[in-house]
Design an enzyme around this catalytic site. Structure first.
Site, PDB file in Angstrom:
ATOM      1  N   THR A   1     102.924  68.437  51.186  1.00  0.00           N
ATOM      2  CA  THR A   1     102.517  68.167  52.516  1.00  0.00           C
ATOM      3  C   THR A   1     101.386  68.231  52.855  1.00  0.00           C
ATOM      4  O   THR A   1     100.881  67.315  53.356  1.00  0.00           O
ATOM      5  CB  THR A   1     103.497  69.811  53.545  1.00  0.00           C
ATOM      6  OG1 THR A   1     102.494  70.828  52.718  1.00  0.00           O
ATOM      7  CG2 THR A   1     104.923  70.069  53.158  1.00  0.00           C
TER       8      THR A   1
ATOM      9  N   THR B   1     103.326  80.168  49.906  1.00  0.00           N
ATOM     10  CA  THR B   1     103.697  78.332  50.446  1.00  0.00           C
ATOM     11  C   THR B   1     103.468  77.441  49.385  1.00  0.00           C
ATOM     12  O   THR B   1     102.673  76.976  49.179  1.00  0.00           O
ATOM     13  CB  THR B   1     102.939  77.956  51.036  1.00  0.00           C
ATOM     14  OG1 THR B   1     102.955  78.800  52.027  1.00  0.00           O
ATOM     15  CG2 THR B   1     102.927  76.671  51.190  1.00  0.00           C
TER      16      THR B   1
ATOM     17  N   SER C   1     100.142  70.644  65.715  1.00  0.00           N
ATOM     18  CA  SER C   1      99.566  69.840  66.955  1.00  0.00           C
ATOM     19  C   SER C   1      99.869  68.357  66.590  1.00  0.00           C
ATOM     20  O   SER C   1      99.702  67.477  65.667  1.00  0.00           O
ATOM     21  CB  SER C   1      98.635  69.943  67.965  1.00  0.00           C
ATOM     22  OG  SER C   1      97.960  70.719  67.271  1.00  0.00           O
TER      23      SER C   1
END
Lengths: 413, 413
Positions: A158, A195, A413
């Site tokens: 990611t 994570t 965003s």
């Protein structure tokens, strides 16, 4: 994904051997990212044992709940990992999406849904459209080959800036066995599997319960001793798969973790975990320094761990290191706030082997210029001696830079 | 000190009345800063009661140890505060420096050393040369006047971008009494009195034990409910001084905190603490957003506090707010990592009154544009409803910006 590779990335990537009984394939499913692979399918031969450790979050993701439940069977035939969407905090939709993914995968591989393991990583709180896996997983199951582990590691990234793989080959009995691992994770990393996704594959014939014990012990001083920002993900998953294929060329079948024949294997297994977890720290979001914190002379190892973690998670210590400032005053602050036994006037602190504080005050031989020069190194070792007992521990972290804020200030965003 | 004032600074500064029995003076002692005041002397009339609460750090500064010891006497004649050097982790030198400062101050004021209270703030780990106070404190004692509280608040600043004062006037019995307060602190702020100095002055006649009880209760939902970066200073000190001068115009002498005549006073006292602690959050290092986190529906208030603090201290939540991103997925993460009872599927979350998550998933009415617009406000209220019980709590924090990293990456050098 960040545009530039972490300066702390390993200089070389190991050649990853294949592992009998494991086949891999990746694809672009278009979950979130464009023009990159975002789904990994690992297909395992029948009889593959599985073990797992997960986030301790009270709000785990749907895939974590799925894996926990299926782990009881002890057997795996396939692993499906997608990046871009963590399928976390998605309510009933999340559970339905997980179940549908498993159904599609089970059909593609030709096994029961209870033998499917799932992991999702990426943004949390957004529904994951599992219908995107329909078709994709079938094609992947057909295309799966013994193996490009590096390609697999790339598909699960990611915000990682480089793929993370590690490998080891070791004797089990008289047979050669292989351990391959991959990991992802770069932010939201803290102890208790924060994570982070990691998958370990081996051809060693190890029963599920023994594999589970090995994994649980192995993470304690590796993945659980790494922190980037103290934040714990809802999705942390570390799964280990043992196909047992090495039994065909003479590896003994292992049913207990305490089996003395496992000694070399355990060492190699833990090295793979250590290697991968260090790579996670090296790819901490915005990291420019790898920081190793050693606390010795604590009352106990547990106490040393708590103090080391307090230092490792202190924003003030981390920003000082980013500024190449040997600000040992902030290390004292972090020792003090840990709440563990400590005596200010017995504390000694060193940075990269240079003692800066001794017996609760600045070292008489302190040389600012010498320390400043040492702080320019990309790897910083902070050692704190408490002088109270024999407890010792070590954790890895990284510095806190403006880049971390930039990465996380506009991730969604 | 930062060059520009926090955009969250209060728009107006109150007129600070004088308080009978308190005289103040400031000077440039040149401890660390140039061309600014860095030492404050407050002189109290005989009979002034004192109370204090301090950092819970296991490695407290020499001045904190001094104050703790002297608090037993319950009486104060002077307070000496210096900025620029915290006199923390300075070993025997630190204790000697503290004792010398008290000796100089006692001589200047004409009292015993046990009636002198000290606080130092600034860099830690550097010896403080107390001889710099010689002469300065004598001149200050002569110059001390009833009062410029704003000038006093300025003298104790370090990385603060604005001075913090608050005042309240209230009836005690039939007499008017006044409460003045000042505070400093901008980074290294966390519960349990983290890197923060605050001083409260009143002419109310309150005995030391009662004042101590008021202070201890008052900080719980004010200073202890504020966090900037989760780091706890070695020097946090909050002292309250009650001269008792209001007894001369009829205020009743109070010996117990539970005295019903104190009701209005307690309310005003707590408002001064709340006002000052909010100003500390508004001046968080690099802060561009004031963030109020309310957790309701928790099992208990303590559980609500822990979850609120987990959210408030999460670097990922704080950077998201800096990026004006209503990233409620990260709020879920922070709820989950708190380790307190929580049920993912009962969680609701709102930002500035707009519900974004409901029953463990995205609110069906979620409107990204509406939420994005709301996130542009300088004050962000995050409300988390757990749906488990009646526990409720509220904490204040600020966002985590690149400016925080810049301020702390080169503070010492």
């Amino acid at each position: 994904m960040s545009s530039s590779v972490s300066p702390l990335a390993p200089k070389t990537v190991p050649d990853m051997p294949t592992i009998a009984g494991i086949r891999l394939a990746t694809a672009e499913a278009g979950i979130r990212y464009k023009n990159r692979t975002d789904v990994l399918l690992a297909v395992m031969d029948k009889g593959t044992a599985v073990a797992g450790v997960f986030t301790k979050s009270k709000c785990p993701s749907a895939p974590v709940e799925w894996c926990r439940a299926k782990l009881k069977g002890g057997k795996a035939r396939a692993l499906v990992v997608n990046s871009g969407n963590a399928n976390a905090f998605t309510g009933k939709t999340g559970r339905a999406s997980t179940a549908l993914t498993a159904k599609i995968a089970a059909k593609a591989v030709g096994c029961s849904e209870g033998e499917i393991f799932l992991a999702s990583t990426g943004v949390i709180g957004e529904p994951l459209d599992a219908t995107k896996f329909d078709g994709v997983l079938g094609r992947l199951a057909e295309a799966a080959e013994p193996g490009d582990y590096l390609a697999a590691a790339k598909a699960i990234m990611t915000t990682d800036t480089f793929p993370k793989v590690a490998t080891a080959t070791v004797k089990l009995g008289k047979a050669k066995v292989t351990i391959n691992g991959m990991a992802k994770g770069a932010g939201m990393i803290a102890p208790d599997m924060a994570t982070m996704l990691s998958f370990i594959f081996t051809d060693a014939p190890i029963a599920p319960a023994a594999l589970q014990a090995l994994l649980k012990n192995g993470v304690e001083d590796t993945f659980n001793a790494v922190t980037i920002d103290g934040d714990t993900s809802t999705s942390d998953t570390l799964l280990a798969f043992a196909t047992g294929a090495a039994a065909e060329h003479g590896a003994p079948k292992i049913s207990r973790a305490s089996d003395p024949r496992l000694k070399a294997f355990v060492k190699a297994f833990n090295q793979v975990l250590a290697n991968l977890s260090e790579q996670v720290a090296r790819d901490g979001e915005g990291a420019r320094k790898l920081v190793e914190i050693t606390v010795e002379g604590a009352k106990t190892k547990t106490s040393a761990r708590k103090i080391a973690m307090s230092i490792a998670n202190s924003p003030l210590v981390k920003t000082a290191i980013a500024g190449e400032d040997a600000n040992w005053g902030r290390v004292v602050m972090a020792v003090g706030k840990a709440g563990e036994p400590a005596d200010r006037d017995k504390l000694s602190i060193s940075f990269n082997g240079i003692r800066v504080a001794k017996s609760g005050a600045r070292d008489p031989d302190y040389d600012e210029a010498q320390v400043s020069e040492a702080m320019k190194a990309p790897e910083i070792a902070i050692k704190v001696s408490l002088g109270l007992g024999k407890g010792r521990d070590r954790v890895l972290t990284c510095d806190l830079t403006k880049e971390y804020v930039a990465i996380n200030g506009d991730y969604r965003s």
